[in-house]
Enzyme design. Sequence first.
Site, PDB file in Angstrom:
ATOM      1  N   ASP B  63      58.479  82.464  58.926  1.00 39.97           N
ATOM      2  CA  ASP B  63      58.060  82.508  60.161  1.00 39.97           C
ATOM      3  C   ASP B  63      58.897  83.333  61.114  1.00 39.97           C
ATOM      4  O   ASP B  63      60.081  82.807  61.256  1.00 39.97           O
ATOM      5  CB  ASP B  63      57.944  80.919  60.629  1.00 39.97           C
ATOM      6  CG  ASP B  63      57.132  80.753  61.997  1.00 39.97           C
ATOM      7  OD1 ASP B  63      56.935  81.900  62.742  1.00 39.97           O
ATOM      8  OD2 ASP B  63      57.098  79.674  62.499  1.00 39.97           O
ATOM      9  N   VAL B  64      58.238  84.468  61.639  1.00 39.68           N
ATOM     10  CA  VAL B  64      59.058  85.105  62.532  1.00 39.68           C
ATOM     11  C   VAL B  64      59.650  84.565  63.729  1.00 39.68           C
ATOM     12  O   VAL B  64      60.599  85.173  64.237  1.00 39.68           O
ATOM     13  CB  VAL B  64      58.311  86.584  62.926  1.00 39.68           C
ATOM     14  CG1 VAL B  64      57.838  87.341  61.429  1.00 39.68           C
ATOM     15  CG2 VAL B  64      56.859  86.377  63.715  1.00 39.68           C
ATOM     16  N   TYR B 155      48.203  86.550  74.697  1.00 45.31           N
ATOM     17  CA  TYR B 155      48.334  87.488  74.038  1.00 45.31           C
ATOM     18  C   TYR B 155      48.592  88.913  74.732  1.00 45.31           C
ATOM     19  O   TYR B 155      49.612  89.756  74.341  1.00 45.31           O
ATOM     20  CB  TYR B 155      47.022  87.688  73.351  1.00 45.31           C
ATOM     21  CG  TYR B 155      46.933  88.759  72.295  1.00 45.31           C
ATOM     22  CD1 TYR B 155      47.538  88.748  71.100  1.00 45.31           C
ATOM     23  CD2 TYR B 155      46.410  90.045  72.441  1.00 45.31           C
ATOM     24  CE1 TYR B 155      47.486  89.780  70.052  1.00 45.31           C
ATOM     25  CE2 TYR B 155      46.267  90.998  71.710  1.00 45.31           C
ATOM     26  CZ  TYR B 155      46.659  90.906  70.365  1.00 45.31           C
ATOM     27  OH  TYR B 155      46.660  91.901  69.652  1.00 45.31           O
ATOM     28  N   ALA B 157      49.858  89.000  77.639  1.00 42.79           N
ATOM     29  CA  ALA B 157      51.591  88.987  78.113  1.00 42.79           C
ATOM     30  C   ALA B 157      52.452  89.399  77.163  1.00 42.79           C
ATOM     31  O   ALA B 157      53.514  90.156  77.272  1.00 42.79           O
ATOM     32  CB  ALA B 157      51.898  87.728  78.585  1.00 42.79           C
ATOM     33  N   LYS B 159      52.101  91.285  74.603  1.00 37.21           N
ATOM     34  CA  LYS B 159      51.841  92.777  74.193  1.00 37.21           C
ATOM     35  C   LYS B 159      52.606  93.690  75.371  1.00 37.21           C
ATOM     36  O   LYS B 159      52.993  94.571  74.760  1.00 37.21           O
ATOM     37  CB  LYS B 159      50.488  93.074  73.876  1.00 37.21           C
ATOM     38  CG  LYS B 159      50.040  92.520  72.426  1.00 37.21           C
ATOM     39  CD  LYS B 159      50.636  92.624  71.327  1.00 37.21           C
ATOM     40  CE  LYS B 159      50.254  92.297  70.090  1.00 37.21           C
ATOM     41  NZ  LYS B 159      50.790  92.317  68.766  1.00 37.21           N
TER      42      LYS B 159
END
Lengths: 131, 252
Positions: B63-64, B155, B157, B159
């Site tokens: 899990d990154v 999402y 925010a 990116k």
Amino acid sequence: MPTKEEIYKKVSDTLADSLNVEPDEITPASTLQEDLGAESIDFLDIVFRLERGFGIKIPRDELFPESVFQGDPQFVQEGKVTPAGIDELRKKLPYADVDGFAADPQFKNLGDLFTVDMITKYIESKLAAGQ
Amino acid sequence: MRLQDQVAVVTGGSRGIGKAICQAFAAEGAKVAIVYRGSQEAAAQLAQELQSMGREAQAWQVDVADTAAVMKCAEEIHQKWGRVDILVNNAGIIKDGLFMQMDPANWKDVINTNLGGTFNFSRAVVEWMFRQRKGRVINISSVAADRVNRGQANYVASKGAINAFTKALAIELASRGVTVNAIAPGFIETDMSETVRNMAGDAIKKMIPMRRYGKPEDIAKVAVFLASDDSAYITGQVVTVDGGLGLGVMAG
């Protein structure tokens, strides 16, 4: 254990390589930032290269402490390093020419403490301790 | 081959854009670490596919968003191949919802995976690149960072932050031959965009000047370029790959 001259030669070659300067531009008194143009990221690179070159481990904050005073007012007042600050420097940078700096302790000249000679002495002590 | 024997790490590598990047890197001669979280079967299958091309490939489950687990995974990859030349931070999730109804947990998950994962893997491998004096970090952003959508505050925010992070990291590593760039895809045919594509139908296609969705390969080709020596003098850039979507075409 290499001699002091051998250590100096290797330190100076390492700096020439890392900072992209001519080896003959480097003297023991050369300061890393002012004379050799080192920037913050270069200090990290120099540490990595010295570690590899001499086969030693240099703990972060030992050779080049990130912030010597952390903005503490008891160490710096009106642009000058206080006597307490000078004591702190002696503790944190035992291989630097703190006496020379203390003659005119301008905070803005703090970078002048980081010289080729200082690194050489530091490596010397590390190698001696490792024996 | 442009990436002969280079070691590449691709997060979110088992599906979608990540998978296409793994395939394209392998086709160019790279050794590929496929990092995935859930799709074990897909990852194993992809590793086999790359091996059958005569490449070294291995799948790693992590899990990154988990900093310690990422460190361990990166160490294992480094131990196996002795170096890391290319990192693609591609792992990303969406948990859409209008802001006033957004569950704080969905904010955190998206930020921690998309932005946190990018930090975690970069932090784990960049020092090796720095020491090698060569490396490529490629962050997968989104055209949505600039051309924002309703219901994607988390999402969008994440990116936008990835774009800013790309520039910040680039400037620290530039002097040591390590480049950091981002790719901002538009609407690409992947599982992630499927719901939106199905819901909106042709309405989205009409907003895309090229009148088609992108394919994962469209992104992978740009990733190969950014990973190769051909892009040596490019750093800190966000390359938009969206068929012209971001140009904001008007009806008429």
